[in-house]
Motif scaffolding. Structure first.
Motif, short mmCIF file in Angstrom:
data_model
loop_
_atom_site.label_atom_id
_atom_site.label_comp_id
_atom_site.label_asym_id
_atom_site.label_seq_id
_atom_site.Cartn_x
_atom_site.Cartn_y
_atom_site.Cartn_z
N SER A 101 -28.58 -12.30 -32.79
CA SER A 101 -27.49 -13.29 -33.35
C SER A 101 -26.72 -12.58 -34.37
O SER A 101 -27.52 -12.32 -35.36
CB SER A 101 -28.12 -14.50 -33.73
N GLN A 102 -25.63 -12.52 -34.53
CA GLN A 102 -24.51 -11.95 -35.36
C GLN A 102 -24.82 -12.86 -36.38
O GLN A 102 -24.98 -12.65 -37.78
CB GLN A 102 -23.14 -11.90 -34.92
N THR A 146 -26.72 -19.67 -34.06
CA THR A 146 -26.41 -20.39 -32.75
C THR A 146 -27.36 -21.10 -32.45
O THR A 146 -28.66 -20.84 -32.25
CB THR A 146 -26.22 -18.80 -31.63
N GLU A 175 -11.89 -12.87 -22.83
CA GLU A 175 -11.94 -13.88 -24.13
C GLU A 175 -10.72 -13.88 -24.90
O GLU A 175 -10.17 -14.55 -25.69
CB GLU A 175 -13.46 -13.90 -25.10
C1 F6R Z 1 -18.12 -12.48 -27.89
C2 F6R Z 1 -19.02 -13.65 -28.60
C3 F6R Z 1 -19.74 -14.52 -28.43
C4 F6R Z 1 -20.89 -14.23 -29.35
C5 F6R Z 1 -22.02 -15.54 -28.91
C6 F6R Z 1 -23.34 -15.35 -29.80
O1 F6R Z 1 -17.51 -11.48 -28.45
O2 F6R Z 1 -18.71 -13.03 -29.83
O3 F6R Z 1 -20.23 -14.28 -27.10
O4 F6R Z 1 -21.60 -13.02 -29.02
O5 F6R Z 1 -21.43 -16.49 -29.37
O6 F6R Z 1 -22.94 -15.60 -31.11
P1 F6R Z 1 -24.03 -15.03 -32.21
O7 F6R Z 1 -24.22 -13.64 -32.05
O8 F6R Z 1 -23.76 -15.47 -33.67
O9 F6R Z 1 -25.40 -15.87 -32.02
#
Ligand code: F6R
Length: 365
Positions: free
Chosen positions: A102-103, A107, A244
């Motif tokens: 997760s960035q 999430t 997107e």
């Molecule tokens: C696509 C994008 C989303 C995230 C997803 C998960 O460009 O940014 O698909 O990858 O919402 O978010 P994280 O990584 O923050 O859990």
């Protein structure tokens, strides 16, 4: 601050050589040409299997990771999008480990999947950008991707940094499990070390051609992306990125699935973007391209020098990248895919950094 760039997304695309180098230095001992020992973390030598879960782009990074963990570490991987994973009642052995990518580290579905695995007694690893996040806090081992703040809603540098970290972990796991020899590790690590320089070259080299091509793409209603092996998740990532931010309908398919349905869609109005490095899948992917061409489909081929030389097909455009080893190809091939989505969206005049209906951090289910 966007610096000289029009959008954060563009800035973040061009930052990749630098942030990848930074991420790699955390996992690689460049002097010794080896993956650093990740002390106090998951014991990859002992686990019977690995579960991976995430959402969106992070999930697609995990899907590339699955190919690597299976290939280099001979570790069976169970992977699903977090919103399915958490409800599937997957029988997971408590001796297994689970990785959550997760960035944001916030999430909701990914966190719920993590808590589910924790309850089952699995060791939990987090591949995150934000170290001060809930997912990082609740994990036994944190693997930072060190991409720096990502402002653009469409994930770019976080994706390639997630890939760089997963590749390092898979090679490290292979060493621990005895499925990658010390010599193989050295060779693979050298390829990883070359990656930032190659990324810089590619970003400069492909930009003009992609900008031209994006004008054509902006006229289309639908686009199909195809790939095999690790290029299959990349095809899905390319489609996700395009839809997107440009709002053009796009789908990513495993090239071998073409004849099981999507081939019915092929006509001169739907470009097919084929991601085909000259790897062990190349010949098979080319034969899928021939099926597209025979039905009047227009092909945009993203390949390398060997692949371009071996292809006799007429294409709408061919984007040629340098020949690189299979282990770094997913990161290198991400670049034209990101740029194509970016320039198409810019050309169409959408709000690139803040696409409609989307949020950077999805903390509701
Ligand atoms: C696509 C994008 C989303 C995230 C997803 C998960 O460009 O940014 O698909 O990858 O919402 O978010 P994280 O990584 O923050 O859990």
């Amino acid at each position: 601050d966007k610096g000289n760039h029009r959008h954060f997304m563009e800035k973040e695309i061009y930052e990749q050589p630098e942030v990848i180098a930074h991420a790699l230095s955390h996992y690689i001992d460049f002097a010794g040409n080896r993956i650093k020992a990740l002390s106090g973390t998951i014991d990859f030598a002992k686990i019977p299997s690995l579960a991976i879960s995430a959402c969106g782009t992070a999930y697609l990074a995990g899907l590339v990771g699955k190919y690597w963990f299976e290939r280099y570490a001979r570790l069976p991987v169970e992977i699903d999008v977090a919103s399915e994973f958490r409800y599937r009642e997957i029988p997971l052995p408590s001796e297994a480990a689970a990785l959550f990518i997760s960035q944001s580290g916030e999430t909701a579905d990914t966190l719920a999947s993590l808590r589910y695995c924790k309850e089952l007694g699995l060791k939990i690893g987090a591949v995150v950008n934000t170290r001060e996040s809930t997912i990082a806090r609740e994990s036994d081992a944190v693997f930072p991707i060190l991409a720096g703040p990502e402002i653009g809603v469409a994930s770019t540098k976080a994706f390639t940094c997630q890939l760089a970290v997963l590749a390092s972990l898979a090679i490290g796991a292979g060493r621990a499990r005895g499925t990658v020899s010390a010599e193989e590790e050295q060779v693979l690590v050298r390829y990883l070390a070359e990656m930032p320089r190659i990324m810089g070259q590619v970003l400069n080299a492909v930009q003009p051609k992609i900008e031209l091509l994006s004008r054509e793409l902006s006229k289309c209603r639908d686009v199909l992306y195809l790939g095999r092996g690790t290029s299959f998740p990349l095809a899905m990532e390319g489609a996700l990125k395009l839809k997107e931010i440009s709002y053009i309908h796009a789908e990513g398919y495993a090239a071998g699935e073409l004849k099981h349905g999507p081939i019915a869609l092929i006509d001169e109005n739907m470009p097919v973007i084929v991601i085909a490095p000259h790897d062990r899948f190349y010949e098979k992917t080319v034969s899928n391209m021939q099926e597209v061409a025979a039905r009047g489909g227009r092909i945009i081929l993203i390949t390398d020098e060997k692949g371009a030389a071996a292809s006799k097909l007429e294409t709408m455009a061919t984007i040629v990248l340098p020949d690189v080893d299979e282990v770094i190809a997913p990161m290198i091939f991400s670049l034209p895919i990101q740029l194509l989505a970016y320039h198409t969206a810019v050309f169409m005049g959408t709000d690139v950094d803040q696409p409609r209906n989307l949020a950077k951090s999805v903390t509701v289910e």
